[in-house]
Design a protein around this motif. Structure first.
Motif, PDB file in Angstrom:
ATOM      1  N   ILE A   1       0.854  -1.199   0.000  1.00  0.00           N
ATOM      2  CA  ILE A   1       0.000   0.000   0.000  1.00  0.00           C
ATOM      3  C   ILE A   1       0.887   1.246   0.000  1.00  0.00           C
ATOM      4  O   ILE A   1       0.691   2.165  -0.803  1.00  0.00           O
ATOM      5  N   SER A   2       1.893   1.266   0.881  1.00  0.00           N
ATOM      6  CA  SER A   2       2.766   2.445   0.978  1.00  0.00           C
ATOM      7  C   SER A   2       3.537   2.653  -0.309  1.00  0.00           C
ATOM      8  O   SER A   2       3.694   3.779  -0.776  1.00  0.00           O
ATOM      9  N   LEU A   3       4.018   1.543  -0.887  1.00  0.00           N
ATOM     10  CA  LEU A   3       4.789   1.656  -2.124  1.00  0.00           C
ATOM     11  C   LEU A   3       3.937   2.278  -3.226  1.00  0.00           C
ATOM     12  O   LEU A   3       4.360   3.230  -3.884  1.00  0.00           O
ATOM     13  N   HIS A   4       2.719   1.775  -3.388  1.00  0.00           N
ATOM     14  CA  HIS A   4       1.863   2.282  -4.461  1.00  0.00           C
ATOM     15  C   HIS A   4       1.537   3.753  -4.249  1.00  0.00           C
ATOM     16  O   HIS A   4       1.548   4.542  -5.190  1.00  0.00           O
ATOM     17  N   ASP A   5       1.272   4.134  -3.004  1.00  0.00           N
ATOM     18  CA  ASP A   5       0.874   5.521  -2.726  1.00  0.00           C
ATOM     19  C   ASP A   5       2.051   6.489  -2.749  1.00  0.00           C
ATOM     20  O   ASP A   5       1.853   7.704  -2.781  1.00  0.00           O
ATOM     21  N   SER A   6       3.278   5.950  -2.704  1.00  0.00           N
ATOM     22  CA  SER A   6       4.443   6.846  -2.689  1.00  0.00           C
ATOM     23  C   SER A   6       4.789   7.368  -4.089  1.00  0.00           C
ATOM     24  O   SER A   6       5.534   8.317  -4.231  1.00  0.00           O
ATOM     25  N   PHE A   7       4.255   6.752  -5.134  1.00  0.00           N
ATOM     26  CA  PHE A   7       4.534   7.201  -6.509  1.00  0.00           C
ATOM     27  C   PHE A   7       3.548   8.290  -6.927  1.00  0.00           C
ATOM     28  O   PHE A   7       2.356   8.201  -6.599  1.00  0.00           O
ATOM     29  N   SER A   8       4.049   9.282  -7.648  1.00  0.00           N
ATOM     30  CA  SER A   8       3.118  10.268  -8.204  1.00  0.00           C
ATOM     31  C   SER A   8       2.651   9.821  -9.591  1.00  0.00           C
ATOM     32  O   SER A   8       1.597  10.208 -10.058  1.00  0.00           O
ATOM     33  N   ASN A   9       3.476   8.991 -10.234  1.00  0.00           N
ATOM     34  CA  ASN A   9       3.130   8.473 -11.556  1.00  0.00           C
ATOM     35  C   ASN A   9       2.373   7.145 -11.391  1.00  0.00           C
ATOM     36  O   ASN A   9       2.945   6.144 -10.955  1.00  0.00           O
ATOM     37  N   HIS A  10       1.067   7.165 -11.728  1.00  0.00           N
ATOM     38  CA  HIS A  10       0.228   5.981 -11.513  1.00  0.00           C
ATOM     39  C   HIS A  10       0.685   4.763 -12.325  1.00  0.00           C
ATOM     40  O   HIS A  10       0.629   3.642 -11.845  1.00  0.00           O
ATOM     41  N   GLU A  11       1.131   5.011 -13.567  1.00  0.00           N
ATOM     42  CA  GLU A  11       1.519   3.882 -14.428  1.00  0.00           C
ATOM     43  C   GLU A  11       2.690   3.116 -13.848  1.00  0.00           C
ATOM     44  O   GLU A  11       2.716   1.885 -13.813  1.00  0.00           O
ATOM     45  N   LYS A  12       3.686   3.889 -13.367  1.00  0.00           N
ATOM     46  CA  LYS A  12       4.869   3.269 -12.752  1.00  0.00           C
ATOM     47  C   LYS A  12       4.460   2.519 -11.489  1.00  0.00           C
ATOM     48  O   LYS A  12       4.907   1.403 -11.234  1.00  0.00           O
TER      49      LYS A  12
END
Lengths: 57, 243
Positions: free
Chosen positions: B144-155
């Motif tokens: 969850i933290s990893l996904h939310d830490s990106f500003s680029n959704h695709e990455k």
């Protein structure tokens, strides 16, 4: 199969086992924690969906 | 052909309308089944010869533990679908399942710890089954933290899917931990190949509680995925009509 395991509400609350130990505290704590977790998660998502839907309208 | 089929029926728009229709049925049937099974397990089954009445925690612990692992398998399948066919909905589902998986794993850990006090004499042991379940909980939070830490959704979606697939190695470890290592945790009472080690009087409400809990968790995943879709598709025109 469908006989009550306890004779009274207080017996069900204490859940005294044959070895004399009361296990009610452990069982009822788990029941409360599980129901609170499920209920609070439902409430969390319901509120957030409502808030976001309002914002998007 | 499979790609065309998946893309046609797995669009977020189709999904959200379909699950809205099914939600109430799943919710009420599961709720009744879960409550009846818990009542049956807590009040109508006899006391266990070895563990006494503390064994009744099984009706809350086993469904949570079983579902926490099943949700991770569902995430791994959805991740594979996303990486192979680039289906957006599947990665939305991966992100939606993660917090629900964390909650069910938390319930499994807490209920197991409380059950451990009267049964093992301790609430925690660095035992293979317990530690691998703790790792599953940390993995859910990490994803969850990893996904939310990106500003680029695709990455973020790509990294999340790859990590979920890598982390799926923990599931067979959790399952087999009681057989590979000497553990405090008892071996599985229900297996596909052998006769259940648990009496049928205790087994029926256990099945009911597992199915009921699975239904309630499905409803939570539906709500979580709706929230995810509303967030990610907020600029799409169909969202305005939907809300």
């Amino acid at each position: 199969m469908f006989n009550f395991a306890f004779n009274s509400l207080s017996e069900a609350f204490l859940m005294q086992s044959q070895n004399g130990q009361n296990h009610g505290f452990f069982v009822w704590s788990v029941v409360v924690i599980v129901f609170l977790c499920i209920l609070s998660t439902f409430i969390f998502y319901k509120i957030n969906i409502k808030k976001l839907s309002k914002k998007l309208k | 052909m499979i790609k065309k089929f998946i893309h046609q029926f797995a669009s977020p728009k189709t999904y959200i309308y379909q699950v809205d229709r099914a939600y109430s049925y799943i919710f009420y049937i599961s709720l009744v089944l879960y409550l009846v099974s818990i009542f049956w397990g807590l009040f109508l089954t006899p006391e266990d010869f070895v563990q006494g009445n503390s064994y009744r925690i099984i009706y809350l612990h086993v469904p949570a533990s079983f579902i926490s692992q099943s949700l991770y398998i569902a995430m791994a399948i959805a991740s594979a679908i996303f990486l192979i066919w680039k289906v957006k909905l599947s990665v939305y589902l991966v992100r939606s399942i993660a917090p629900i998986g964390a909650i069910t794993t938390f319930i499994a850990l807490i209920s197991g710890s409380i059950w451990g006090i009267p049964t093992w004499g301790t609430w925690w042991a660095w035992d293979a089954r317990i530690v691998s379940t703790l790792i599953l909980f940390i993995m859910y939070l990490g994803l969850i933290s990893l996904h939310d830490s990106f500003s680029n959704h695709e990455k973020a979606d790509k990294f999340l899917s790859i990590l979920v697939l890598v982390g799926s190695v923990n599931i067979p470890i959790i399952k087999m931990s009681v057989e590979w290592w000497s553990t405090l945790h008892q071996p599985a009472s229900i297996t596909i190949s052998d006769k259940p080690a648990i009496d049928l009087v205790m087994l029926y409400p256990l099945f009911g509680s597992i199915v009921g809990f699975a239904g309630l968790v499905t409803c939570l995943v539906i709500l979580s995925s709706k929230l995810q879709i509303l967030r990610r598709e907020r600029n799409k025109s169909w969202i305005k009509n939907y809300v």
